[in-house]
Design a protein around this motif. Structure first.
Motif, short mmCIF file in Angstrom:
data_model
loop_
_atom_site.label_atom_id
_atom_site.label_comp_id
_atom_site.label_asym_id
_atom_site.label_seq_id
_atom_site.Cartn_x
_atom_site.Cartn_y
_atom_site.Cartn_z
N VAL A 15 -138.85 -79.07 57.32
CA VAL A 15 -138.21 -78.06 57.84
C VAL A 15 -137.14 -78.67 58.66
O VAL A 15 -135.88 -78.25 58.58
N LEU A 16 -137.22 -79.68 59.58
CA LEU A 16 -136.29 -80.39 60.19
C LEU A 16 -135.16 -81.01 59.58
O LEU A 16 -133.95 -80.94 59.84
N LEU A 17 -135.66 -81.70 58.17
CA LEU A 17 -134.44 -82.10 57.42
C LEU A 17 -133.54 -80.93 57.02
O LEU A 17 -132.20 -81.09 57.14
N GLY A 18 -133.70 -79.63 56.42
CA GLY A 18 -132.91 -78.92 56.27
C GLY A 18 -131.99 -78.38 57.26
O GLY A 18 -131.01 -77.99 57.13
N VAL A 19 -132.74 -77.90 58.77
CA VAL A 19 -132.18 -77.45 59.56
C VAL A 19 -131.15 -78.18 60.38
O VAL A 19 -130.19 -78.24 60.40
N SER A 20 -131.50 -79.69 60.23
CA SER A 20 -130.61 -80.37 61.00
C SER A 20 -129.31 -80.73 59.81
O SER A 20 -128.46 -81.01 60.38
N ALA A 21 -129.78 -80.61 58.86
CA ALA A 21 -128.41 -80.81 57.66
C ALA A 21 -127.66 -79.81 57.82
O ALA A 21 -126.34 -79.85 57.72
N ALA A 22 -128.23 -78.48 57.97
CA ALA A 22 -127.33 -77.66 58.16
C ALA A 22 -126.71 -77.35 59.30
O ALA A 22 -125.21 -77.20 59.35
N ILE A 23 -127.19 -77.69 60.59
CA ILE A 23 -126.59 -77.61 61.69
C ILE A 23 -125.55 -78.62 61.92
O ILE A 23 -124.38 -78.44 62.49
N TRP A 24 -125.88 -80.15 61.55
CA TRP A 24 -124.79 -80.82 61.82
C TRP A 24 -124.13 -81.47 60.46
O TRP A 24 -123.29 -82.55 60.62
N GLY A 25 -124.08 -80.89 59.36
CA GLY A 25 -123.10 -80.94 58.32
C GLY A 25 -121.75 -81.09 58.60
O GLY A 25 -121.08 -82.09 58.06
N GLY A 26 -121.32 -80.09 59.55
CA GLY A 26 -120.08 -79.95 59.61
C GLY A 26 -119.57 -81.13 60.50
O GLY A 26 -118.33 -81.73 60.34
N TRP A 27 -120.46 -81.71 61.52
CA TRP A 27 -120.09 -82.57 62.40
C TRP A 27 -119.92 -83.96 61.65
O TRP A 27 -119.21 -84.84 61.68
#
Length: 551
Positions: free
Chosen positions: A100-112
């Motif tokens: 869950v954290l893998l997907g969420v963190s990738a989505a949140i910080w992908g743009g960064w």
């Protein structure tokens, strides 16, 4: 005063060692150094798949020789107890936190990540994954489950997300001629991390265990330090292409392919297209089916074949002695390891094949072949054919891994390469969803069948047909994927402004190799590949050593 060194390289004021500007490749750089850099990170974070090796030792961390159980203790009480051992089921929630954290963190910080570059993202991932294990070690030492969840699960999960997507955009830009192969080379490392990490963890646990410790917190510390070092080596080895770079002697194909765009869709618009959500469901349904199999691989083999695994075909699972069950459990562990090997091989094989077949046709293959194999699994079981059963699920797991490795190239084909890393990050929320759907569906159906009195060798028949239905839905989603509507494409002016702002060095973007990317598998590249290849080879050998007992 900043100066330009080489093609697109900026040095001087304002460019820190972790900044993207500091990682732009110079003339003479060999692009084949980038995939092993990605493997340095993926082979470390891939240990998330192998964390189950810690569950049994942790379930007796207080009792040491046997678990000091408190049967009436709630999960909330378990988070804070210092006098009772943890249940294996409670420890298993770590998997949910990971994915869950893998997907969420990738989505949140992908743009960064797209702005900051892969080196900075890789370094942050190393701090989170290695540091998360150290915090988890402290949680084990003081016997506080919530601290272990926070460290290894939450902070480590953020490291998983950033580490997983850090090389995707970079590799696709380094290998525009072989997008699928490039991402497959890196992402296969995530599937292989457990093959190295699980036996290594087992060795360390046995080395560190004492009459007063099961050896887990010491193993966490050791592996946290090792992983941090390896991941930082990978992060500092990353280089990005200068704007306008393309491989020597390669030009974009003049023949237009309907499913490969020549344009780019902005990150802020990608999720507004039906293509994004159709690919989201394609990945989610493929992963839901595969991850369910991974979770039930060991008990499934034991319950279906039972005595056949040890030369007593007349014995059902319920008729086996305690010693016989221990023997087939060890054999089933080899089956799980063998599936991991197929998972790894599939990531490279299918991603490379997608360069020849096309991404859409590759997913057609996943779904059609997967439907056939899931439907035939009960027949293979009824025949008592271990060979066909193992081979069938091996192919299924190869396509599970292949789905992960192929999807970044599928996104690049649909949305262009400019924001593919960030778009891929958002798409990985499909993995988070599948990590809940797959195991829940499989586990609850099994419990329902068991309560209904279904024989253990037939417990999974209904499950296989439900997984077939998931793949049929995925097949339909894949069929519906068409090229993105041109209204979502960035204009040439928008793209030029974006690239110029990113490079900060060019008034206009020129195209060429600039003497960068050549060299092939020279001495430096060969040594770097050996650096990551030797541990991977050791993991393969350990897996085959245990898996050979199945057949």
């Amino acid at each position: 005063m900043a100066t330009i060194e080489g093609a697109g390289t900026l040095s001087g004021a304002g460019a820190g060692i972790l900044d993207r500007e500091h990682t732009v490749a110079k003339a003479g750089f060999n692009r084949w150094l980038v995939p092993p850099a990605a493997l340095c990170i993926h082979l470390c974070i891939g240990m998330a798949y192998g964390f189950s090796v810690f569950w049994l030792p942790l379930s007796r961390a207080i009792g040491i020789t046997q678990s000091k159980a408190c049967p009436d203790m709630s999960l909330w009480q378990e988070l804070f107890t210092t006098t009772c051992d943890w249940k294996v089921a409670s420890l298993g929630w770590m998997y949910t936190l990971f994915f869950v954290l893998l997907g969420v963190s990738a989505a949140i910080w992908g743009g960064w990540l797209e702005r900051a570059g892969p080196r900075k993202a890789g370094a942050v991932a190393a701090c989170c994954w290695g540091g998360g294990l150290l915090i988890g070690a402290f949680g084990v030492y003081v016997h506080q489950l919530w601290i272990m969840w926070l460290g290894a699960g939450v902070i480590g999960g953020v490291g998983l997300g950033l580490g997983y997507i850090s090389p995707v955009s970079t590799l696709i830009k380094w290998f525009p001629d072989r997008r699928g192969m490039a991402t497959g080379m890196a992402i296969m490392g995530f599937g292989g991390g457990a093959m190295i990490g699980a036996p290594l963890a087992n060795l360390l646990i046995n080395y560190f265990k004492t009459p007063t410790s099961v050896g887990v917190w010491e193993t966490f510390v050791t592996m946290g330090v090792i992983y941090f070092v390896f991941m930082m080596i990978g992060a500092f080895a990353y280089r990005v292409t200068p704007a306008g770079w393309q491989p020597e002697g390669w030009t974009p194909p003049s023949e237009k392919k309907s499913m490969i765009t020549e344009h780019h869709v902005h990150l802020n618009n990608a999720h507004k297209t039906p293509q994004f959500w159709l690919i989201w469901w394609v990945l989610c349904l493929n992963v839901s089916a595969g991850i369910g199999v991974i979770g039930m691989a060991s008990p499934m083999l034991q319950e279906i074949f039972a005595g056949k695994l040890i030369g007593h075909p007349e014995l059902t699972f319920g008729q086996l002695s305690v010693e016989q069950k221990a023997t087939i459990a060890a054999i089933a562990a080899g089956f799980a390891g063998l599936l991991s090997l197929f998972n790894i091989g599939g990531r490279f094989f299918w991603a490379s094949m997608s360069d020849l077949m096309g991404r859409k046709n590759t997913y057609y293959t996943f779904f059609i072949l997967g439907i056939a194999l899931y439907a035939l699994a009960p027949t293979f079981a009824a025949m008592g054919s271990k060979l066909l059963f193992v081979l069938g699920f091996g192919i299924i797991l190869s396509m599970y891994g292949g789905g992960f490795a192929t999807v970044p190239a599928y996104l690049a084909d649909m949305f262009g390469t400019q924001f593919v890393g960030a778009i891929h990050g958002r798409l990985l929320t499909a993995w988070s969803t599948a990590g809940i759907i797959g195991p829940v569906v499989v586990n609850y159906i099994r419990e329902f069948q068991l309560a209904a009195g279904v024989p253990r060798d037939q417990l999974y028949n209904t499950t296989m047909y439900i997984l077939c239905a998931m793949l049929i839905a995925g097949l339909i989603c894949n069929y519906l994927i068409k090229p993105v509507d041109p209204k979502w494409n960035m204009s040439n002016e928008e793209l030029a402004r974006l690239q110029a702002a990113s490079a900060k060095t060019e008034a206009g973007v020129q195209h060429g190799s600039f003497g960068i990317g050549t060299g092939g598998l020279d001495v430096k590249a060969a040594l770097f590949w050996a650096f990551v290849g030797v541990p991977l080879a050791w993991g393969v050998w350990k897996t085959l050593e245990s898996a050979v007992k199945i057949l």
